[in-house]
Write an enzyme that holds these catalytic residues in place. Structure first.
Site, mmCIF file in Angstrom:
data_model
loop_
_atom_site.group_PDB
_atom_site.id
_atom_site.type_symbol
_atom_site.label_atom_id
_atom_site.label_comp_id
_atom_site.label_asym_id
_atom_site.label_seq_id
_atom_site.Cartn_x
_atom_site.Cartn_y
_atom_site.Cartn_z
ATOM 1 N N ASP A 247 0.783 -1.114 0.225
ATOM 2 C CA ASP A 247 -0.299 -0.162 -0.304
ATOM 3 C C ASP A 247 1.244 1.445 -0.054
ATOM 4 O O ASP A 247 2.192 1.446 -0.030
ATOM 5 C CB ASP A 247 -1.272 -0.387 1.114
ATOM 6 C CG ASP A 247 -2.041 0.526 1.042
ATOM 7 O OD1 ASP A 247 -1.593 1.759 0.167
ATOM 8 O OD2 ASP A 247 -3.490 0.639 1.723
HETATM 9 C C1 NOJ Z 1 -4.132 3.334 -0.258
HETATM 10 C C2 NOJ Z 1 -5.146 3.128 0.360
HETATM 11 O O1 NOJ Z 1 -5.453 2.058 0.998
HETATM 12 C C3 NOJ Z 1 -5.178 1.788 -0.973
HETATM 13 O O2 NOJ Z 1 -6.131 1.908 -0.742
HETATM 14 C C4 NOJ Z 1 -5.040 2.750 -2.009
HETATM 15 O O3 NOJ Z 1 -5.656 1.837 -3.490
HETATM 16 C C5 NOJ Z 1 -3.365 3.586 -2.223
HETATM 17 N N1 NOJ Z 1 -4.084 4.273 -0.925
HETATM 18 C C6 NOJ Z 1 -3.746 4.230 -3.488
HETATM 19 O O4 NOJ Z 1 -4.333 5.165 -4.078
#
Ligand code: NOJ
Length: 703
Positions: A247
């Site tokens: 993430d």
């Molecule tokens: C953080 C989020 O937790 C995730 O779900 C998302 O895909 C990413 N950011 C990218 O934007």
């Protein structure tokens, strides 16, 4: 490939378009040229896509195309209802179609991979990300995981209408302590295997291309550094062969978790734990070549990760053509725009849940001459889009007011917010009351703004914010019929509201066609079919709340001392999982089990007579649950095993059959393997998980 070029393939960087996490937007062109970037996120649009791919292809030494990624969560240009809302449809074909339409629009603008579907089981409405996922139930989430994967990925990733999908957030993100975003979870291996991971297994079985580990730690091991879950469970037990993408900034955040002392150690730890791609931490690109030299990371493992990434690029057809395929992508979108809009309208209709409808106030007569639309969400197109609206536009979104005005052009409509969505200011309430003077019916539009749910939007008070209650009470005191429309990313705990309103519709965040879909339901062009994918709490203190609980050693009746309940409130939800009214009235007549004794390889066969006692045709939703009465590990009092939807004309009666394979009775046994145990089971059918409405039969399993 040099070691640095290999590390480059494992490096994902944020583009200039949007920031979806902490940190600054970086200048990426030179890094792409040097082969230090393998993928970009937050990028779409022909011009920019062509520009960056050209640098990768023509100016980098190896000419490897970039993997362009974006959060296409519930639509790209056409915005569909949020995932929690769409879960209410209990309609796998719809889930698949909306994902496919979103993929088509995004791929036409150069996106190749989406960070969806989000498959986190969520049972605590304080957690703002409940809106992005499938709700509380594992069986339902698994159906959604498979359908969304099929929808996004299509028959072949190489098609111009397919996106690689990412099932996220692997682990138990929905179990964060007290619903607080990014917080620790502490879940047993059994609960992981039984509750949180089956939706991922279903997405993997459907061929999902990527997996994203969650931000949080489970019992001290951040998921980004959790080799047991990312390797033993994900790769070995679940057989996942695709790419693991961290993430946003999660590798760097291992320092904050306190499990790595610097970025080098964080990179080594995350990579050795099973992460292939580092999203935005700049850790892998700087550390991995050195880590191989120092013998901390194996070259063989690096090669395997790079191979997985290149294989995905190849499957997506990026080596043949990394550019948006049609010279005028806007044309492709144009051609399908109408289709996507009508799909968005259908999805929104099926997402609306009719929670209450006293004296059958709904549907409203189209002959009404005076309506008042009151409340902060009466004409708020932005709130309809939710927090992950990609390239969706407020100007192209139909607000509730617009939808009602289009449906009833000759009706006099008063429109006033009355209060702000969040502020405690009550000074405008008197104007709202004034606006209701001539109204025959009042549509009261309450709820949360788009920013109040989604990532980093946990709440401790899950009621209607600001002065909304004051507005509502004042409106109820007028004594006119009031229909409440609840715009939100979570169930709002507000027993006072359900008590006083004449009808309440959960309208969530319905997307581009919100207003039209609402009008379709309000005036009866469409008979509501939405059903809750969560147990709706009465109070925040009930969280986490879900139907699929184990029995305790004590009774659950309120008023009985030493029983498992609260002394100040019922333990039951305001509305049970599966609840949702229709303008028809269905009754379940006899329920029979044709297989009193079943064996391995066989099927449990049940049948129920269903009748539409209402005055119009409609669609009933039947839920089939089981209970394993005595087992080596205590089993939940109800487990959903299937759903059937049946359309019946007024007065029509039909025999509905349901068949359950005996293997579906297996559970995670004492040794954490799938286990089938002989004994007596109960099987139930009902229109929700409310025990009072369930019909029961039993059967025996002999092995
Ligand atoms: C953080 C989020 O937790 C995730 O779900 C998302 O895909 C990413 N950011 C990218 O934007």
């Amino acid at each position: 490939m040099t070691l640095e070029e290999k590390a480059g393939q494992l490096n994902m960087v944020a583009s200039f378009r949007a920031v979806t996490g902490p940190g600054e937007i970086q200048e990426v062109d030179e890094s792409i040229r040097l082969g230090r970037v393998g993928s970009l996120l937050n990028i779409w649009g022909r011009e920019e896509v062509v520009r960056v791919q050209r640098i990768a292809l023509e100016e980098s030494r190896l000419g490897i195309p970039l993997l362009l990624c974006h959060d296409i969560i519930h639509g790209h240009r056409t915005i569909f209802p949020t995932p929690l809302a769409e879960a209410c449809s209990f309609n796998p074909a719809l889930w698949e179609q909306t994902a496919h339409a979103a993929a088509q629009e995004a791929r036409a603008e150069g996106v190749a991979l989406t960070f969806a579907p989000m498959l986190d089981i969520a049972r605590d409405a304080r957690w703002g990300r409940m809106v992005e996922g499938p709700g509380e139930d594992t069986w339902l989430a698994a159906q959604i995981g498979a359908a969304k994967t099929r929808g996004f990925q299509g028959k072949d990733l190489n098609f111009t209408t397919s996106l690689a999908a990412t099932a996220k957030h692997f682990g138990a993100y929905g179990a964060v302590t007290a619903g607080r975003e990014y917080a620790s979870a502490d879940v047993s291996e059994r609960t992981l295997l039984e509750v949180y991971l089956p939706p991922f297994a279903a997405a993997i079985a459907a061929g999902v291309a990527a997996i994203m580990p969650a931000f949080n730690d489970i019992a001290g091991l951040p998921m980004t550094a959790n080799a047991h879950l990312l390797k033993d469970i994900l790769r070995q037990r679940l057989g996942f062969k695709g790419v693991v993408i961290s993430d946003y900034n999660a590798v760097a955040e291992l320092l904050n978790h306190g499990v790595a002392q610097d970025l080098f150690e964080a990179a080594v730890l995350a990579f050795n734990s099973g992460v292939d791609i580092d999203m935005t931490s700049n850790a892998f690109i700087n550390a991995l070549p050195l880590a191989v030299d120092r013998g901390r990371v194996s070259l063989h493992e690096i090669d395997s990760s790079v191979r997985r990434v290149l294989h995905l690029k190849e499957r997506l057809g990026l080596f043949d053509n990394p550019y948006p395929r049609d010279p005028s992508p806007s044309k492709i979108v144009k051609k399908d725009q109408d289709l996507h809009r009508s799909l968005a309208r259908q999805a929104a209709q099926e997402s609306i849940v009719l929670l209450t409808n006293k004296d059958q106030l709904l549907p409203l007569q189209e002959t009404l001459t005076h309506l008042a639309m009151i409340g902060p969400f009466a004409d708020d197109a932005a709130a309809m889009l939710g927090s992950w609206a990609s390239a969706g536009h407020e100007e192209k979104t139909v607000s509730f007011f617009e939808g009602v005005r289009t449906a009833l052009p000759n009706c006099h409509l008063e429109l006033i917010a009355g209060v702000d969505a969040i502020k405690e200011d009550i000074s405008e309430i008197s104007h709202a009351l004034e606006a209701c003077r001539e109204a025959q019916v009042i549509l009261l539009c309450l709820g949360e703004t788009a920013e109040m749910s989604g990532e980093a939007a946990s709440r401790t008070d899950i009621g209607a914010p600001g002065a909304q209650r004051a507005l509502a009470e004042a409106i109820f005191n007028l004594g006119k019929p009031v229909i409440v429309l609840l715009t939100s990313g979570r169930p709002l705990a507000a027993p006072w509201l359900f008590e006083r309103a004449d009808a309440v519709l959960a309208t969530w965040q319905l997307g581009s066609e919100a207003g039209h879909a609402l009008a379709d339901i309000l005036f009866g062009a469409v008979n509501p079919t939405g059903r809750l994918p969560i147990s709706w709490p009465r109070a925040v203190g009930q969280a986490p709340i879900y139907y699929n609980q184990r029995a305790t050693g004590r009774p659950t009746e309120i008023g009985v001392h030493y029983s498992s309940c609260y002394i100040d409130m019922l333990a039951t939800p305001q509305f049970p999982f599966g609840h949702g009214l229709s303008y028809s009235l269905f009754s379940l007549l006899e329920f029979s089990c044709l297989t009193p004794l079943v064996k391995r390889g066989g099927c449990v066969e049940v049948g129920v007579r269903l009748r539409n006692n209402g005055s119009r045709s409609g669609e009933a939703t039947l839920f089939f649950f089981i209970r394993d009465l005595v087992a080596s590990v205590a089993r939940p009092v109800l487990e959903l095993k299937g759903v059937k939807k049946v359309i019946l004309a007024q007065g029509q009666e039909e025999q509905v059959s349901f068949s359950l394979a005996v293997e579906e009775l297996a559970f995670i046994g004492r040794e954490l393997d799938m286990t089938l145990e002989a004994g007596r089971f109960e099987i139930f059918v009902g229109q929700s998980a409310d025990p009072a409405g369930l019909l029961k039969q039993s059967f025996d399993l002999s092995l």
